[in-house]
Design an enzyme around this catalytic site. Structure first.
Site, mmCIF file in Angstrom:
data_model
loop_
_atom_site.group_PDB
_atom_site.id
_atom_site.type_symbol
_atom_site.label_atom_id
_atom_site.label_comp_id
_atom_site.label_asym_id
_atom_site.label_seq_id
_atom_site.Cartn_x
_atom_site.Cartn_y
_atom_site.Cartn_z
ATOM 1 N N GLY A 207 1.010 -1.549 0.119
ATOM 2 C CA GLY A 207 -0.231 -0.169 0.348
ATOM 3 C C GLY A 207 0.516 1.179 0.318
ATOM 4 C CB SER A 208 0.453 4.694 0.970
ATOM 5 O OG SER A 208 0.026 4.359 2.498
ATOM 6 C CB THR A 209 5.100 5.707 0.982
ATOM 7 O OG1 THR A 209 5.985 4.620 -0.326
ATOM 8 C CG2 THR A 209 7.354 5.950 1.699
ATOM 9 C CB VAL A 211 -0.582 2.825 5.563
ATOM 10 C CG1 VAL A 211 -1.142 1.833 6.222
ATOM 11 C CG2 VAL A 211 -1.840 4.237 5.416
ATOM 12 N N GLY A 212 2.882 2.343 5.248
ATOM 13 C CA GLY A 212 3.657 1.145 5.688
ATOM 14 C C GLY A 212 4.704 2.110 6.969
ATOM 15 C CD GLU A 229 6.395 -6.285 -2.477
ATOM 16 O OE1 GLU A 229 7.252 -5.248 -2.721
ATOM 17 O OE2 GLU A 229 7.957 -6.894 -2.727
ATOM 18 C CB CYS A 263 3.419 -0.176 -7.020
ATOM 19 S SG CYS A 263 3.032 -2.289 -6.740
ATOM 20 C CD GLU A 356 2.659 5.678 -5.946
ATOM 21 O OE1 GLU A 356 2.684 5.660 -4.783
ATOM 22 O OE2 GLU A 356 3.224 4.375 -6.591
HETATM 23 P P1 NDP Z 1 -3.440 1.926 1.708
HETATM 24 O O1 NDP Z 1 -2.071 2.143 1.981
HETATM 25 O O2 NDP Z 1 -4.377 3.920 2.882
HETATM 26 O O3 NDP Z 1 -4.477 1.259 2.297
HETATM 27 C C1 NDP Z 1 -3.459 -0.248 2.037
HETATM 28 C C2 NDP Z 1 -4.445 -1.254 2.953
HETATM 29 O O4 NDP Z 1 -3.179 -0.973 4.362
HETATM 30 C C3 NDP Z 1 -5.166 -1.540 2.518
HETATM 31 O O5 NDP Z 1 -6.256 -2.151 2.847
HETATM 32 C C4 NDP Z 1 -6.019 -0.076 3.673
HETATM 33 O O6 NDP Z 1 -7.323 -1.082 4.528
HETATM 34 C C5 NDP Z 1 -5.225 -0.999 4.913
HETATM 35 N N1 NDP Z 1 -4.151 0.387 5.960
HETATM 36 C C6 NDP Z 1 -5.144 1.621 6.021
HETATM 37 N N2 NDP Z 1 -4.750 2.468 7.195
HETATM 38 C C7 NDP Z 1 -4.660 1.193 8.261
HETATM 39 C C8 NDP Z 1 -3.461 0.903 9.336
HETATM 40 N N3 NDP Z 1 -3.366 2.016 10.314
HETATM 41 N N4 NDP Z 1 -3.083 -0.357 9.950
HETATM 42 C C9 NDP Z 1 -3.152 -1.729 8.960
HETATM 43 N N5 NDP Z 1 -3.784 -0.957 7.695
HETATM 44 C C10 NDP Z 1 -4.165 -0.030 7.385
HETATM 45 O O7 NDP Z 1 -3.617 2.980 0.674
HETATM 46 P P2 NDP Z 1 -5.068 3.507 -0.275
HETATM 47 O O8 NDP Z 1 -5.928 2.640 -0.436
HETATM 48 O O9 NDP Z 1 -5.164 5.020 0.572
HETATM 49 O O10 NDP Z 1 -4.287 4.513 -1.540
HETATM 50 C C11 NDP Z 1 -3.317 5.432 -1.019
HETATM 51 C C12 NDP Z 1 -2.198 5.779 -1.973
HETATM 52 O O11 NDP Z 1 -1.416 4.911 -1.862
HETATM 53 C C13 NDP Z 1 -2.547 5.761 -3.502
HETATM 54 O O12 NDP Z 1 -2.980 6.645 -4.348
HETATM 55 C C14 NDP Z 1 -1.285 5.086 -3.735
HETATM 56 O O13 NDP Z 1 0.308 6.637 -3.677
HETATM 57 C C15 NDP Z 1 -0.541 4.301 -2.989
HETATM 58 N N6 NDP Z 1 -1.297 2.998 -3.260
HETATM 59 C C16 NDP Z 1 -0.068 2.199 -3.229
HETATM 60 C C17 NDP Z 1 -0.221 0.952 -3.355
HETATM 61 C C18 NDP Z 1 1.102 -0.219 -4.102
HETATM 62 O O14 NDP Z 1 1.101 -1.142 -4.607
HETATM 63 N N7 NDP Z 1 2.114 0.009 -4.011
HETATM 64 C C19 NDP Z 1 -1.554 -0.126 -3.349
HETATM 65 C C20 NDP Z 1 -2.500 0.737 -3.454
HETATM 66 C C21 NDP Z 1 -2.251 2.053 -2.777
HETATM 67 P P3 NDP Z 1 -8.670 0.134 3.884
HETATM 68 O O15 NDP Z 1 -8.655 0.544 2.638
HETATM 69 O O16 NDP Z 1 -10.040 -0.718 4.937
HETATM 70 O O17 NDP Z 1 -8.139 1.423 4.887
#
Ligand code: NDP
Length: 453
Positions: A207-209, A211-212, A229, A263, A356
């Protein structure tokens, strides 16, 4: 129990309503996974392998249904969604060979012998984003199960449908209760609980950097194992000696695949100055030719963005007066559409060049020589993917070695392949998924000394 209404991004119409798991429901799932793990790891390797093959067969038998679900939930073109369902089957099949090959080593030591075992880490929390709900689920799920771990997967709130169905297919294939569970719910509730609970021994997050980074801090409290990732801002480097026709014809697929919600999107095209004008001439018809429209049609190459709010985020990168060189089309009517958009020339300080975008927007920038190309490609905190085009083999290898990124293709726009390791340098992540060594991320090495004296 709260619920979430899933919207079809191509029509903006509700698809279905999904109950959201609470922290208490997550705790109960963790308890089931912990109990199930003892028997799962003790299962003879051949039986674990057979169950993974049965799981792959169930996915294969329901591939068309899974693809249709993804079209409705995520707006992916049907041809892409079929490939994604096939990827789940193939990744399960690939890792079904692993349980019977999970060998340790024998190490010469004085006074006896030393053997190593690869022990499963335990319960794995798999946090999946909305951009590729099926493939990314499979990349964590399959090697973790093969290693003898139990898995709790949390799909993104926006895109839970295929993961929930795959969870049902796992049960139908005969996986014991608690071995693979799918919990739909919010990241801040279910995802956070997986990170905070001491009985979850490893987190796999894509997911996003931002939240990572939070997840990494949360895992640090328990010294919890972690694979990340994260984002990317990858370069597609085109040298003047390359097959410019092919580089331009395929460039749209390196960045507009999945409407740029990838990504690995090569969202910065860098072209050697002497070939720049020719490249742009060839890129224009390629971009305008991308078929954007109804994801149910087999002719469609690009669907809508995932949500209205995400479309707003993407649109901010192309404000009024942005240097749009040319752009493709979108259908009229409802749906979160955004046209494939090419920007040039772009300031290197512009957010669209440095951040990104996660949408179908690409910048094209000239460079002078090899050193310049490498410096531009590396001028980003990310390092996930990249492509380079040249007919000079020596240059291909030199530049590939110098670009700080985890995955590179030469004279090809392809990126992730499940046979090879996938992961990022710098802020694009931590650890590797896929490839022959993926089980290392789900096992701990134990060494046992046996005295012979
Ligand atoms: P997030 O990083 O918010 O979400 C990815 C996953 O993490 C989802 O399942 C989300 O759940 C979960 N999550 C969110 N907050 C938490 C937390 N505090 N603890 C544990 N898990 C959590 O991505 P977004 O969907 O908000 O996308 C935002 C941006 O991130 C995009 O615009 C893009 O730039 C980037 N992104 C990059 C990705 C990649 O493949 N590298 C994939 C997706 C996004 P939930 O959706 O239910 O909140």
């Amino acid at each position: 129990m709260t619920s979430y209404t899933v919207l079809n991004p191509a029509t903006e119409q509700p698809v279905t309503t999904v109950p959201q798991a609470s922290a208490e429901v997550t705790d109960a799932a963790i308890a089931r996974a912990t109990a199930a793990q003892r028997a799962w790891r003790a299962n003879p390797p051949g039986e674990r392998a057979a169950l993974l093959r049965a799981f792959a067969a169930q996915v294969d038998a329901h591939a068309e249904e899974l693809a249709a679900l993804e079209v409705a939930n995520s707006g992916h073109p049907i041809s892409a969604a079929r490939w994604e369902a096939g990827q789940v089957r193939d990744v399960l099949t690939y890792y079904s060979a692993a349980p019977e090959r999970l060998t340790g080593r024998q190490i010469p030591v004085p006074g006896g012998l030393d053997v190593t075992f690869k022990e499963p880490v335990g319960v794995v929390g798999l946090i999946v984003p909305w951009n590729f709900p099926m493939p990314i689920l499979s990349w964590g799920m399959a090697p973790a199960l093969a290693a003898g771990c139990t898995v709790i997967a949390k799909p993104a709130e926006l895109t839970p449908l295929t993961a929930l169905r795959i969870g049902e297919l796992a049960s139908q294939a005969g996986l014991p209760d608690g071995v693979f569970q799918v919990l739909a719910g919010k990241g801040s509730v279910v995802g956070q609980r997986l990170v905070d609970h001491p009985d979850v021994r490893k987190i796999v997050f894509t997911g996003s950097t931002e939240v990572g980074q939070q997840i990494m801090a949360g895992c640090a409290r328990h010294v919890k194992r972690l694979t990340l990732e994260l984002g990317g801002k990858s370069a597609n480097i085109v040298f003047a000696d390359a097959d410019i026709e092919k580089a331009a014809a395929t460039a749209p697929y390196a960045v507009f695949d999945n409407a740029g919600q990838d990504c690995c999107a090569r969202s910065r095209i860098l072209v050697q100055r002497s070939a720049f004008d020719r490249f742009m001439e060839l890129l224009e018809p390629a971009v305008k030719g991308v078929q954007v429209g109804d994801p149910r049609s087999g002719r469609t190459q690009m669907g809508p963005l995932i949500s209205a709010s995400h479309r707003d985020n993407v649109a901010k990168y192309v404000p009024d007066g942005a240097p749009v060189a040319f752009r493709g089309n979108t259908p009229a009517g409802p749906g979160y559409w955004f046209p494939p958009t090419v920007l040039a020339p772009v300031s290197m300080a512009a957010p669209v060049y440095t951040e990104e975008v996660f949408g179908p927007v690409v910048t094209v920038t000239p460079f002078d020589d090899e050193a310049d190309a490498i410096a531009l490609a590396n001028d980003t905190p990310y390092g996930l993917s990249g492509s380079l085009w040249t007919r000079d083999v020596g240059r291909a290898i030199r530049v590939a070695r110098a670009v700080e990124t985890g995955n590179l293709s030469v004279n090809s726009h392809s990126s992730v392949r499940y046979w090879t390791p996938f992961g990022g340098f710098k802020q694009s992540g931590l650890g590797r998924e896929l490839g022959p060594d993926a089980l290392d991320a789900f096992t701990e090495v134990k060494n046992v000394f046996i005295a012979t004296d």
